[in-house]
Design an enzyme around this catalytic site. Structure first.
Site, PDB file in Angstrom:
ATOM      1  N   HIS A   1       7.338   5.828   1.410  1.00  0.00           N
ATOM      2  CA  HIS A   1       7.899   4.447   1.125  1.00  0.00           C
ATOM      3  C   HIS A   1       8.951   5.004   0.027  1.00  0.00           C
ATOM      4  O   HIS A   1       9.992   4.242  -0.108  1.00  0.00           O
ATOM      5  CB  HIS A   1       6.966   3.508   0.649  1.00  0.00           C
ATOM      6  CG  HIS A   1       5.898   3.094   1.685  1.00  0.00           C
ATOM      7  ND1 HIS A   1       4.427   3.155   1.748  1.00  0.00           N
ATOM      8  CD2 HIS A   1       5.985   2.213   2.912  1.00  0.00           C
ATOM      9  CE1 HIS A   1       3.929   2.649   2.939  1.00  0.00           C
ATOM     10  NE2 HIS A   1       4.993   1.854   3.354  1.00  0.00           N
TER      11      HIS A   1
ATOM     12  N   GLY B   1      11.654   4.488   7.733  1.00  0.00           N
ATOM     13  CA  GLY B   1      11.542   5.822   7.714  1.00  0.00           C
ATOM     14  C   GLY B   1      11.563   6.583   9.192  1.00  0.00           C
ATOM     15  O   GLY B   1      11.466   5.753  10.329  1.00  0.00           O
TER      16      GLY B   1
ATOM     17  N   SER C   1       1.235   8.574   5.709  1.00  0.00           N
ATOM     18  CA  SER C   1       1.091   7.279   6.537  1.00  0.00           C
ATOM     19  C   SER C   1      -0.189   6.460   5.784  1.00  0.00           C
ATOM     20  O   SER C   1      -1.324   7.273   5.315  1.00  0.00           O
ATOM     21  CB  SER C   1       0.801   7.685   8.007  1.00  0.00           C
ATOM     22  OG  SER C   1       0.234   6.537   8.460  1.00  0.00           O
TER      23      SER C   1
ATOM     24  N   ASN D   1       0.864  -1.219   0.137  1.00  0.00           N
ATOM     25  CA  ASN D   1       0.072  -0.001   0.088  1.00  0.00           C
ATOM     26  C   ASN D   1       0.863   1.174  -0.022  1.00  0.00           C
ATOM     27  O   ASN D   1       0.861   2.036   0.726  1.00  0.00           O
ATOM     28  CB  ASN D   1      -0.930  -0.036   1.135  1.00  0.00           C
ATOM     29  CG  ASN D   1      -2.037   1.085   1.011  1.00  0.00           C
ATOM     30  OD1 ASN D   1      -2.325   1.903   1.916  1.00  0.00           O
ATOM     31  ND2 ASN D   1      -2.679   1.056  -0.111  1.00  0.00           N
TER      32      ASN D   1
END
Ligand code: PAF
Length: 278
Positions: A33, A144, A182, A28
């Protein structure tokens, strides 16, 4: 780019690779990312992105079954970013035993802050990440900074277990209004999305106070909690901590980190920022 589902085919595909970078994800994918991916692609000859929704890190009332699984969209993004290999194993490939009997646990870091409301979460993260390090044999691994407690825990695990992977933290990617990107942001209604940047703004105002010399950490934490509650958040914690140990700042602390977690509707949001020298 190749997508593999088994450890054996991953090892075959990596045979003879020079420097290998690993970006562990649960899929996702969003721009947060992709910042990890871009950093790995710049630094390493071969980048492996794992996409694995890890059952061990979800609590009984959390969203494991409903966690979005978006492999075709994820692989399309990774292909255009120059990734070499996607590792997307089924659960039984990573956890073959009927009952998972070995777990990696770092009690000093996993029971505080987010670990208080998510008691088994960090053991689940440490266990799967240790497995991924062993499976991939990466030279570098990218995480992260948004999940600062997770990053701190993984750095400690690598040190304690002498895992030969260098852990690189990548700065948080934010929307223009400051909200950290997020997967959880998808739970926010339009009205909650408008309030959500208050989390980052609150951290920034505490940081500014500290940088102007205010060292009343408990008072600042209370101001932070009040500001979030006034905006409509249900506050889990606001904490000024030693950036490396996540303990209350002490005489040997070098850098400070301000961390917060708060619920807005169905979304539990977390964020953190550097607050400079202790
Ligand atoms: O940060 C995440 O997405 C997960 O916790 C990780 C590191 C991929 C482990 O499952």
């Amino acid at each position: 780019m190749e997508t593999v589902r088994t450890i054996r085919s991953l090892k075959a595909a990596l045979h003879g690779a020079a420097s290998v970078g690993l970006v562990p994800t649960m899929g996702n994918l969003h721009d947060g990312h992709m910042a990890l991916v871009d950093t790995s692609v710049d630094r390493c000859d071969t980048t492996v992105v794992s996409i694995f929704v890890n059952p061990l890190q979800f609590g009984p009332n959390e969203d494991f079954d409903n966690y979005p699984r978006t492999l075709p969209a994820d692989t399309a993004m990774l292909e255009s970013a120059g990734v070499s290999l996607v590792f997307a194993p089924p659960v039984h490939e990573v956890f073959p035993a009927a009952g998972q009997t070995v777990k990696v646990t770092l009690p000093s870091l996993s029971r505080l802050l987010c670990g208080r409301s998510r008691p088994s979460h960090f053991d689940g993260v440490a266990t799967v990440v240790a497995k991924l390090f062993n499976i991939v044999g990466s030279d570098y691994a990218f995480f992260g900074e948004k999940d600062w407690q997770q990053l701190t825990l993984i750095r400690s695990m690598v040190r304690y277990l002498s895992i030969p992977t260098t852990v690189i933290g990548v700065p948080t990617v934010r929307a223009a209004d400051g909200l950290a990107l997020s997967s959880r942001n998808r739970y926010l209604s339009d009205a909650e999305r408008a309030i959500a940047p208050t989390l980052y703004q609150t951290l920034c105002s505490l940081r500014d106070a500290i940088q102007h010399g205010d060292r009343r950490y408990r008072v600042l934490e209370r101001h932070g909690r009040d500001a979030l509650a006034d905006a409509g958040f249900e506050v889990d914690y606001v904490a000024v901590r030693d950036a490396m140990t996540l303990r209350t700042p002490h005489a040997e602390s070098e850098r400070l980190r301000i961390l917060a977690a708060a619920r807005l509707g169905k979304a539990r949001l977390i964020d953190n920022i550097d607050a400079g020298q202790a």
